[in-house]
Scaffold this active site. Structure first.
Site, PDB file in Angstrom:
ATOM      1  N   ARG A  80     -12.042  14.847   8.671  1.00 27.58           N
ATOM      2  CA  ARG A  80     -12.838  15.249   7.501  1.00 27.58           C
ATOM      3  C   ARG A  80     -14.274  15.572   7.918  1.00 27.58           C
ATOM      4  NH1 ARG A  80     -11.585  10.053   4.011  1.00 27.58           N
ATOM      5  NH2 ARG A  80      -9.435   9.886   4.713  1.00 27.58           N
TER       6      ARG A  80
ATOM      7  N   GLU B 111      -7.885  -5.813   5.538  1.00 28.34           N
ATOM      8  CA  GLU B 111      -7.745  -5.356   4.157  1.00 28.34           C
ATOM      9  C   GLU B 111      -6.575  -6.057   3.463  1.00 28.34           C
ATOM     10  OE1 GLU B 111      -9.205  -0.903   3.912  1.00 28.34           O
ATOM     11  OE2 GLU B 111      -8.329  -1.299   5.862  1.00 28.34           O
TER      12      GLU B 111
ATOM     13  N   HIS C 254     -13.073   2.322   0.612  1.00 25.99           N
ATOM     14  CA  HIS C 254     -13.020   1.275   1.654  1.00 25.99           C
ATOM     15  C   HIS C 254     -13.635  -0.026   1.145  1.00 25.99           C
ATOM     16  CE1 HIS C 254     -13.112   4.566   5.029  1.00 25.99           C
ATOM     17  NE2 HIS C 254     -11.863   4.191   4.788  1.00 25.99           N
TER      18      HIS C 254
ATOM     19  N   ASN D 285      -9.937   6.358  10.939  1.00 28.68           N
ATOM     20  CA  ASN D 285      -9.746   7.791  10.725  1.00 28.68           C
ATOM     21  C   ASN D 285     -10.636   8.252   9.584  1.00 28.68           C
ATOM     22  OD1 ASN D 285      -7.976   9.010  12.624  1.00 28.68           O
ATOM     23  ND2 ASN D 285      -6.395   7.625  11.859  1.00 28.68           N
TER      24      ASN D 285
ATOM     25  N   ARG E 219      -2.607  -2.193  -3.330  1.00 30.63           N
ATOM     26  CA  ARG E 219      -3.829  -1.433  -3.063  1.00 30.63           C
ATOM     27  C   ARG E 219      -3.802  -0.190  -3.944  1.00 30.63           C
ATOM     28  NH1 ARG E 219      -5.140   2.982   1.327  1.00 30.63           N
ATOM     29  NH2 ARG E 219      -7.364   3.153   0.928  1.00 30.63           N
TER      30      ARG E 219
ATOM     31  N   ASN F 107       0.877  -1.172   0.000  1.00 24.21           N
ATOM     32  CA  ASN F 107       0.000   0.000   0.000  1.00 24.21           C
ATOM     33  C   ASN F 107       0.914   1.222   0.000  1.00 24.21           C
ATOM     34  OD1 ASN F 107      -1.774   2.054   0.501  1.00 24.21           O
ATOM     35  ND2 ASN F 107      -2.671   1.147   2.342  1.00 24.21           N
TER      36      ASN F 107
HETATM   37  P1  ADP Z   1      -7.045   4.300   9.864  1.00 24.81           P
HETATM   38  O1  ADP Z   1      -8.329   4.703   9.206  1.00 24.81           O
HETATM   39  O2  ADP Z   1      -6.013   5.386   9.843  1.00 24.81           O
HETATM   40  O3  ADP Z   1      -6.545   2.920   9.467  1.00 24.81           O
HETATM   41  P2  ADP Z   1      -7.850   3.021  12.339  1.00 24.81           P
HETATM   42  O4  ADP Z   1      -8.792   2.073  11.674  1.00 24.81           O
HETATM   43  O5  ADP Z   1      -6.642   2.459  13.004  1.00 24.81           O
HETATM   44  O6  ADP Z   1      -7.408   4.225  11.419  1.00 24.81           O
HETATM   45  O7  ADP Z   1      -8.706   3.828  13.445  1.00 24.81           O
HETATM   46  C1  ADP Z   1      -8.153   4.866  14.180  1.00 24.81           C
HETATM   47  C2  ADP Z   1      -9.201   5.316  15.198  1.00 24.81           C
HETATM   48  O8  ADP Z   1      -9.504   4.204  16.070  1.00 24.81           O
HETATM   49  C3  ADP Z   1      -8.726   6.461  16.080  1.00 24.81           C
HETATM   50  O9  ADP Z   1      -9.768   7.411  16.235  1.00 24.81           O
HETATM   51  C4  ADP Z   1      -8.491   5.763  17.405  1.00 24.81           C
HETATM   52  O10 ADP Z   1      -8.681   6.638  18.478  1.00 24.81           O
HETATM   53  C5  ADP Z   1      -9.575   4.707  17.388  1.00 24.81           C
HETATM   54  N1  ADP Z   1      -9.331   3.683  18.414  1.00 24.81           N
HETATM   55  C6  ADP Z   1      -8.323   2.794  18.478  1.00 24.81           C
HETATM   56  N2  ADP Z   1      -8.405   2.085  19.644  1.00 24.81           N
HETATM   57  C7  ADP Z   1      -9.483   2.554  20.313  1.00 24.81           C
HETATM   58  C8  ADP Z   1     -10.093   2.255  21.572  1.00 24.81           C
HETATM   59  N3  ADP Z   1      -9.600   1.308  22.373  1.00 24.81           N
HETATM   60  N4  ADP Z   1     -11.222   2.923  21.910  1.00 24.81           N
HETATM   61  C9  ADP Z   1     -11.718   3.905  21.112  1.00 24.81           C
HETATM   62  N5  ADP Z   1     -11.187   4.238  19.928  1.00 24.81           N
HETATM   63  C10 ADP Z   1     -10.088   3.579  19.523  1.00 24.81           C
END
Ligand code: ADP
Length: 395
Positions: free
Chosen positions: A232, A375, A173, A202, A84, A9
């Site tokens: 966003r 993914e 996604h 995110n 990807r 990726n």
């Molecule tokens: P990306 O889209 O960059 O791959 P992720 O899928 O890793 O991101 O998601 C990131 C989000 O997940 C962040 O907002 C992070 O705070 C949240 N997150 C990770 N662990 C926890 C948790 N234990 N409780 C609440 N939110 C969490």
């Protein structure tokens, strides 16, 4: 038989990689090379014993980073590379075996994803140079959503904008929604169910899936449409751009920057885009954090309710992504906003289903699932399937 796939990726200054064996119980080698193109690039990852490493790469470009990644594969040679690719436009409805024509077609789609597709192609070019004898497959974030019917993918805009400029909803996604909906089919014993899936990381999006096909999704021409996300805005009044430009004199670049980087959870809370920190701040009485979580959950519920119109019936809901997999609080609030959907949450199981665990969190009624997304695994599977199909076509 060795059917390990090296999943790549590639971003403008980073490369995420995973060597995915075909046997699910064999460990994956995975990591991230970042700050490429600057003077202080580094590679971080885990080896086959599950131990982490960090390696300074100095002034590395994408090719140098891929060479370093190759050295970290512990002598395990992939049989194919799966890339990807963010945007496949209308040209790609499934994964494609990469050749010069496919590269040209991805390049032609770059206007729709100027930040992503050129970076993805840089990875393709470097990987083709390094592994000239390995088959390479492009797996698109948009391809799963090519099954959307026109009523879901068309904007109510002049027809020429679609015909001449490909302006329509594409959705993103796709590998994640495809993976979790297929997994939900398997776990729920439904074989082609009607699911609403929520990928909450995110970036955040929802999807309506029926018999393994995406029928609608919340992201559109770009990944800015739909839900409120980490930074966003998601949906805003389409008149906002003109208003900001005319009333505040903002340039298009500034508007783009604010909607993509300074909005969402970060903008609303004035604090952070990290859901863990927001939950902690809300518990301490921070009003911005409370508002950000409330808007975030309401927008998810509203989007799921809207997407339910795409389905002939509803079998259940699936949560995934960093927030979907880990935040019992967000799941409970979203489900609480959909009382008319006949959803019954098992609060105890919900609060215990965290840290990437798979779990069924309903107490009867429609199925509610938490399914950690995969993914990389999905890209590796689609790469293998594409090569098997190619093999069949040649025999
Ligand atoms: P990306 O889209 O960059 O791959 P992720 O899928 O890793 O991101 O998601 C990131 C989000 O997940 C962040 O907002 C992070 O705070 C949240 N997150 C990770 N662990 C926890 C948790 N234990 N409780 C609440 N939110 C969490």
């Amino acid at each position: 038989m060795n059917a390990s796939v090296l999943v790549i990726n590639c971003g403008s200054s980073s490369i995420k990689y995973a060597l995915v064996p075909s046997e699910p119980d064999r460990p994956r080698l995975a990591g991230l090379a970042e700050r490429l193109g600057g003077g202080d690039a580094q590679l971080r990852g885990v080896d086959s014993r599950g131990e982490s490493f960090t390696q300074a790469l100095g002034e590395a470009d994408h090719t140098r980073a891929l060479e370093a990644i190759l050295d970290r594969l512990e002598g395990r040679r992939p049989f194919a590379v799966g890339h990807r690719i963010v945007h496949g436009g209308e040209s790609f409805t499934r994964a494609a075996l990469i050749d010069d024509d496919v590269v040209d077609a991805i390049e032609r789609t770059s206007a729709l994803a100027p930040l992503h597709n050129p970076a993805n192609l840089e990875g393709v070019a470097a990987t083709r140079r390094l592994f000239p004898d390995l088959p390479q497959v492009a797996v698109f974030d948009t391809a799963f959503h090519q099954s959307l019917p026109p009523r879901a993918y068309r904007y109510a805009l002049p027809d020429a904008l679609y015909r001449d400029h490909a302006i329509r909803r594409y959705g993103f996604h796709g590998t994640s929604h495809a993976y979790v909906s297929r997994r939900a089919d398997r776990l729920g014993g439904l074989g082609g169910g009607a699911w609403l899936t929520a990928h909450l990381g995110n970036g955040c999006s929802t999807c309506a899936v029926w018999q393994g096909q995406s029928l609608d999704t919340s992201m559109g021409l770009t990944p800015l449409e739909g839900l409120a996300m980490g930074t966003r805005s998601g949906d805003v009044d389409p008149g906002l751009h003109a208003h900001l430009s005319r009333q505040l004199g903002w340039s298009l670049d500034r508007i783009d920057e604010v909607l993509n980087r300074n909005s969402g959870l970060l903008g609303l809370s004035g604090l952070t885009n990290d859901m863990r920190e927001l939950e902690a701040a809300e518990a301490q009485g921070h009003p911005g954090a409370a508002l950000a979580i409330e808007v975030f959950c309401y927008r998810i519920a509203k989007s799921l309710a809207a997407l339910s119109c795409a389905l002939p019936r509803l079998d259940g809901l699936v949560f995934t992504g960093g927030i979907g997999e880990n935040s019992a609080l967000v799941r409970e609030r979203v489900i609480g906003l959909l009382p008319h959907f006949g959803l019954q949450l098992n609060r105890t199981v919900n609060s215990e289903t965290i840290r990437g665990r798979e779990g069924r969190i309903d107490a009867g009624g429609r199925q509610l699932w938490v399914i950690p997304t995969d993914e990389e695994g999905q890209i590796a599977d689609e790469t293998r399937q594409r090569l098997v199909q190619k093999g069949r076509n040649h025999t």
